[in-house]
Design an enzyme around this catalytic site. Structure first.
Site, PDB file in Angstrom:
ATOM      1  N   SER A   1      68.808  63.450  23.184  1.00 13.45           N
ATOM      2  CA  SER A   1      67.545  64.011  22.733  1.00 13.45           C
ATOM      3  C   SER A   1      66.823  64.757  23.857  1.00 13.45           C
ATOM      4  O   SER A   1      67.433  65.603  24.493  1.00 13.45           O
ATOM      5  CB  SER A   1      66.696  62.874  22.138  1.00 13.45           C
ATOM      6  OG  SER A   1      65.869  63.385  21.140  1.00 13.45           O
TER       7      SER A   1
ATOM      8  N   HIS B   1      69.610  60.407  14.165  1.00 17.86           N
ATOM      9  CA  HIS B   1      69.333  60.720  15.565  1.00 17.86           C
ATOM     10  C   HIS B   1      69.432  59.447  16.412  1.00 17.86           C
ATOM     11  O   HIS B   1      68.547  58.595  16.351  1.00 17.86           O
ATOM     12  CB  HIS B   1      67.902  61.280  15.591  1.00 17.86           C
ATOM     13  CG  HIS B   1      67.453  61.827  16.895  1.00 17.86           C
ATOM     14  ND1 HIS B   1      67.933  63.008  17.414  1.00 17.86           N
ATOM     15  CD2 HIS B   1      66.545  61.358  17.794  1.00 17.86           C
ATOM     16  CE1 HIS B   1      67.326  63.250  18.565  1.00 17.86           C
ATOM     17  NE2 HIS B   1      66.489  62.262  18.824  1.00 17.86           N
TER      18      HIS B   1
HETATM   19  C1  GCU Z   1      61.023  64.700  19.302  1.00 22.90           C
HETATM   20  C2  GCU Z   1      61.137  66.121  19.775  1.00 22.90           C
HETATM   21  C3  GCU Z   1      62.585  66.490  20.095  1.00 22.90           C
HETATM   22  C4  GCU Z   1      63.192  65.481  21.029  1.00 22.90           C
HETATM   23  C5  GCU Z   1      62.995  64.095  20.481  1.00 22.90           C
HETATM   24  C6  GCU Z   1      63.425  62.979  21.440  1.00 22.90           C
HETATM   25  O1  GCU Z   1      61.626  64.574  18.044  1.00 22.90           O
HETATM   26  O2  GCU Z   1      60.598  66.963  18.793  1.00 22.90           O
HETATM   27  O3  GCU Z   1      62.669  67.769  20.679  1.00 22.90           O
HETATM   28  O4  GCU Z   1      64.547  65.774  21.271  1.00 22.90           O
HETATM   29  O5  GCU Z   1      61.638  63.852  20.226  1.00 22.90           O
HETATM   30  O6  GCU Z   1      63.562  63.176  22.620  1.00 22.90           O
HETATM   31  O7  GCU Z   1      63.548  61.850  20.961  1.00 22.90           O
END
Ligand code: GCU
Length: 435
Positions: A270, A415
């Site tokens: 992420s 995710h």
């Molecule tokens: C949020 C953000 C993302 C990121 C994510 C994370 O969803 O919008 O860009 O990758 O957090 O790091 O968990």
């Protein structure tokens, strides 16, 4: 529900709501910058054209328009700055039920002109105990603290995610308890396959907060700005700071005789996947770079505007990037680069991108296409099928690794980082590190 409408309320004081596009038919038509055409129109014909002209040009564009520049003192110091020190503060030779050697390295950052001031970070390392020589290692930042990746009581407690210092076990809650994030780090599998793991809590380097980032950690030590808005247009954002922290961890790995520093894979999930990609692009010592669900600002093409967009990121997450990045939200077609060129900056080193099917916010297809469109740069190096001969824009079958020196899989599910992701990374590393 949360992400059907992205609330851009942190964009100044304006409260806006923009519909997030999850419809493939509504992806705008776009033309990507050609990684092999220089700004002056010259076509890259050779590795030398790429390495001496076009690659530096692309790297500069990423610094100017997206991630920002390190402060002069850090840029000048290069690797192994003498104002960063390492100390193995704890070692266990019978860790994790006798399967591992554990080391906890305290990294102390100081500033030559600011005596008395320092920032500390902790690098937790597990190495397979039965190794007969230096081992390859996965290195990555973690979200919630080193103590969350195993239940071992010896792991130092330090910062919580919100940046507060903690020493007291009883105050830990939720996923921040010891072992609270074991699910994301398949340490037993990593060790069993003969690899080590090195991880540091990104908050030790700088806070992940629009309000406090620039007055915390290494920003406070080396930076000028006191908040997001007081930065110059190309000054560093948090991703650059965290990536610099990974490079300093690499400095330590290079000094440890039990580690083979020529076989280090930098990995992240992420926002920390975005960080791993930028670390891999800026520090060629990382032999493999792995992005897990990094999405917008990471592996996903910005011009697709599917799921999260530059415009959305320019709200509450704008401190991850330099200020210039915000300019491209309303006009992404004028952005001088796109993320396939970030992947291409790794060439000819192996790079791996992973997506998750239900993680539409991160635009799995945009992540996949970045791999596909990085292929011409890898070909310059005489690698005939860098992406396993794939030419199609369609995503591959789920839970199956595809590609070659550029690897990819899309996992079923949300995710996250799962044991299946780790199995793919270990297979990929085996293929490239053990040939
Ligand atoms: C949020 C953000 C993302 C990121 C994510 C994370 O969803 O919008 O860009 O990758 O957090 O790091 O968990």
């Amino acid at each position: 529900m949360k992400k059907i409408f992205a609330i851009l309320l942190l964009c100044g004081s304006v409260v806006l709501a923009a519909e997030v596009n999850y419809d493939e038919a509504k992806v705008p038509s776009y033309t990507l910058p050609d990684p092999l055409v220089c700004l002056d129109g010259m076509r890259v014909q050779s590795v030398s054209d790429w390495e001496t002209k076009r690659r530096p040009e692309i790297l500069k564009l990423f610094r100017d328009q997206m991630y920002g520049y390190l402060p002069e003192i850090l840029a000048r110091a290069g690797n192994h700055p003498d104002f960063v020190k390492f100390e193995v503060a704890e070692q266990g030779n019978d860790a994790l039920g006798g399967t591992a050697i554990r080391k906890q390295v305290v990294i102390t950052f100081t500033h030559p002109d600011r005596p008395g001031k320092c920032v500390k970070a902790h690098l937790l390392i597990y190495l397979p105990k039965n190794a007969t020589g230096p081992v390859p290692v996965f290195l990555g930042c973690n979200f919630l603290g080193n103590h969350t990746i195993t239940t071992e009581k010896e792991i130092f407690l330090f910062h919580l995610r919100n940046g507060s210092v903690i020493t007291e076990e009883t105050a830990l809650q939720g996923n921040e308890v010891r072992g609270g994030r074991i699910c994301r780090w398949d340490v037993p599998a990593i060790l069993k396959r003969g690899y080590g793991l090195a991880t540091l809590h990104y908050i030790d380097v700088a806070k992940d907060s629009l309000r406090d980032c620039f007055t915390s950690g290494i920003f406070d030590l080396y930076g000028k700005a006191t908040d997001e808005a007081s930065r110059g247009d190309t000054e560093w954002g948090a991703i650059t700071a965290w990536a610099w922290g990974l490079s300093r961890a690499m400095d330590y790995l290079e000094t440890d005789r039990q580690i083979d520093a020529s076989r280090v894979a930098v990995m992240g999930h992420s926002r920390l996947g975005k960080t791993a990609l930028w670390a891999g692009a800026t520090d060629p010592r990382f032999a493999i770079t792995i992005s897990n669900d990094s999405g917008c600002g990471g592996a996903a093409l910005s011009r697709r505007e599917y799921g999260e967009t530059i415009q959305i990121m320019s709200g509450g997450l704008r401190y991850w990037f330099c200020r210039n990045f915000q300019k491209y939200g309303p006009c992404v077609d004028t952005f001088g680069i796109d993320q396939h060129e970030l992947i291409a900056l790794m060439a000819p080193r192996p790079v791996y991108v992973a997506s998750a099917e239900e993680d539409r916010w991160a635009d799995p297809k945009g992540e996949y296409l970045s791999c596909l469109y990085a292929v011409p740069v890898y070909r310059l190096y005489g690698i005939s099928e860098p992406f396993g001969g794939r030419t199609e824009a369609e995503l591959p079958k789920q839970n199956t690794q595809v590609g070659g020196v550029i690897g990819y899989h899309i996992r079923t599910g949300v995710h996250d980082v799962t044991p299946l992701d780790w199995e793919m990374y270990l297979n990929f590393a085996d293929r490239h590190f053990r040939k």
